[in-house]
Design a protein around this motif. Structure first.
Motif, PDB file in Angstrom:
ATOM      1  N   ASN A   1       0.804  -1.226   0.000  1.00 36.96           N
ATOM      2  CA  ASN A   1       0.000   0.000   0.000  1.00 36.96           C
ATOM      3  C   ASN A   1       0.837   1.275   0.000  1.00 36.96           C
ATOM      4  O   ASN A   1       0.287   2.372   0.073  1.00 36.96           O
TER       5      ASN A   1
ATOM      6  N   GLN B   1      -6.318   3.366  -6.738  1.00 36.16           N
ATOM      7  CA  GLN B   1      -6.698   2.376  -5.726  1.00 36.16           C
ATOM      8  C   GLN B   1      -5.993   2.624  -4.401  1.00 36.16           C
ATOM      9  O   GLN B   1      -6.583   2.478  -3.332  1.00 36.16           O
ATOM     10  N   LYS B   2      -4.740   3.008  -4.474  1.00 37.75           N
ATOM     11  CA  LYS B   2      -3.942   3.152  -3.249  1.00 37.75           C
ATOM     12  C   LYS B   2      -4.036   4.540  -2.631  1.00 37.75           C
ATOM     13  O   LYS B   2      -3.837   4.701  -1.425  1.00 37.75           O
TER      14      LYS B   2
END
Length: 450
Positions: free
Chosen positions: A211, A248-249
């Motif tokens: 992440n 997304q991150k």
């Protein structure tokens, strides 16, 4: 020792196909070999504008005469003349005998040149060693050997990361590594195997960083994307993949905007020389060779018909994984290839549906990685149908997501047969061995040696 047996199996299987596959028996291989040759003389060939125009095959004339490459590749009942090849090698024909050509042309002159530039190294070494022309060709093949084994290593690491068990990763890596499409790409002088490497490297990097998205990661995304595009334009599919990963991150945030601007900015800066070269030569930043290579003989499809035809095009793409070989793509038993294609599709679809239902930690990453390439190829196929171009979407184009498709197939098999992944991976391993020798004895040996 036992743990390394599967690695030895991959190496042995690769060597068998490497040795018994004659030169230029993969699509476009002569043109790619030419580009390597021209780059050693600091020449980048232009795209030939007329397929009937001379494409400077002078440097390959000797190969053509000795190996009968075109006839062997395109006619089912002609095999190489091995006595003539043996005599040719004993004559010690030197690579330095290649002619100098001004303003070289090529049917693949639109291709980016990263793979070919790497191929310059073994080509130049073989020239310095004054190896004969046949040996030199096999030395240049080692360019693909390098990217093949790097891709196999990355596939193993990705599968081990996803399944957490070494045995599963080993079994499925063998299934990937000795599939005929993977082997042919890993043997031929062709940039597809290098694109496979950069695609898998992209997926592995995303898994590895977790992440965390730091400045260095964004720059790394840009570099890998640019190298993929410099290898083959199809590498552009990594751009939407990395754009998705950033979102997304990071979500909607100032850091996301900054990272995205940095990613796209550095990426465009890195590929600008290639775009500029195309503009200066052809008046457009991106070009292809469909207009000179193909036949525009399809019916006039409506948009709806073209969409359906483009979707059906993937049946041919997947069928390649059953074991086609050579230009003419010879195969033994039609039923095997039909059933292989149906089972490949069904297991993949069932696996995808299962992952969507039950969830998977990395499902979004796998789907984004796969969907970006499938959508790209679908749009290419749709363009073909609308332009009435009869070209096909070959199996090697789908190779970058083959490891992801294997994951879907294993999941789908588990749903259907209610067995553990460990047990299923062993079945995939044994089937890969059967398929390898099935294609060896019923396709390759009959095609080139009987």
């Amino acid at each position: 020792m036992v743990r390394h047996l599967k690695l030895y199996l991959i190496v042995l299987s690769y060597l068998i196909y490497f040795i018994i596959s004659p030169p230029f028996q993969a699509p476009d291989e002569p043109e790619h070999y030419q580009i390597v040759y021209f780059l050693t003389r600091l020449q980048y060939p232009r795209l030939v504008q007329d397929v009937h125009t001379s494409t400077n095959y002078q440097l390959l004339d000797t190969f053509e005469k000795v190996f009968n490459t075109t006839q062997v590749a395109s006619e089912n009942y002609i095999i190489p003349d091995f006595e003539k090849i043996k005599k040719f090698m004993f004559q010690k024909n030197r690579a330095v005998g290649f002619p100098n050509i001004n303003n070289p042309l090529s049917k693949q002159g639109h291709q980016p040149i990263f793979y070919h530039a790497v191929g310059v190294v073994p080509f130049s070494i073989s020239t310095l060693l004054r190896l004969d022309m046949v040996t030199q060709y096999y030395v240049v093949r080692l360019t693909s050997t390098l990217f093949y084994f790097l891709s196999v290593l990355l596939t193993y690491q990705i599968l081990k990361y996803l399944f957490k068990k070494t045995e599963i990763a080993e079994n499925l890596t063998v299934f990937f590594a000795i599939n005929p499409v993977t082997l042919k790409a890993g043997i031929a002088v062709n940039p597809d195997i290098a694109l496979l490497f950069f695609s898998l490297l992209s997926l592995w990097i995303v898994f590895k960083i977790g992440n965390k998205i730091a400045l260095k990661h964004t720059l790394l995304f840009s570099l890998v994307s640019a190298l993929a595009v410099w290898t083959k334009f199809q590498g552009i599919v990594l751009v939407p993949f990395f754009a998705f990963i950033l979102f997304q991150k990071l979500g909607w945030s100032k850091k996301y905007i900054r990272s995205s601007l940095l990613y796209f900015g550095v990426f465009l800066l890195l590929i600008f020389p290639w775009l500029f070269l195309n503009i200066s030569r052809y008046g457009a930043p991106i070009i292809d060779n469909f207009a000179i290579m193909g036949k525009f003989n399809l019916p006039h499809y409506s948009l709806g018909q073209a969409l359906i035809q483009a979707l059906f095009e993937f049946r041919h793409t997947i069928m390649h994984y059953a074991g086609f070989w050579g230009w003419g793509e010879p195969y033994p038993f039609k039923l095997f290839f039909i059933f292989y294609t149906i089972i490949f599709l069904c297991l993949s679809i069932v696996g995808i549906i299962h992952i969507l239902k039950v969830g998977h930690k990395h499902k979004n990453t796998l789907f984004a990685f796969s969907f970006s390439l499938v959508l790209f190829l679908f749009l290419v196929a749709l363009r073909h149908k609308l332009l009435r171009f009869s070209g096909d979407i070959q199996g090697r184009y789908l190779l970058p997501i083959f490891p992801a498709l294997i994951v879907f197939q294993v999941m789908g098999t588990g749903v259907i047969f209610k067995k553990r992944i460990e047990d299923l991976s062993a079945y995939f391993f044994w089937f890969s061995l059967f398929q390898f020798y099935f294609i060896l004895f019923f396709v390759i040996i009959p095609k080139y040696y009987v």
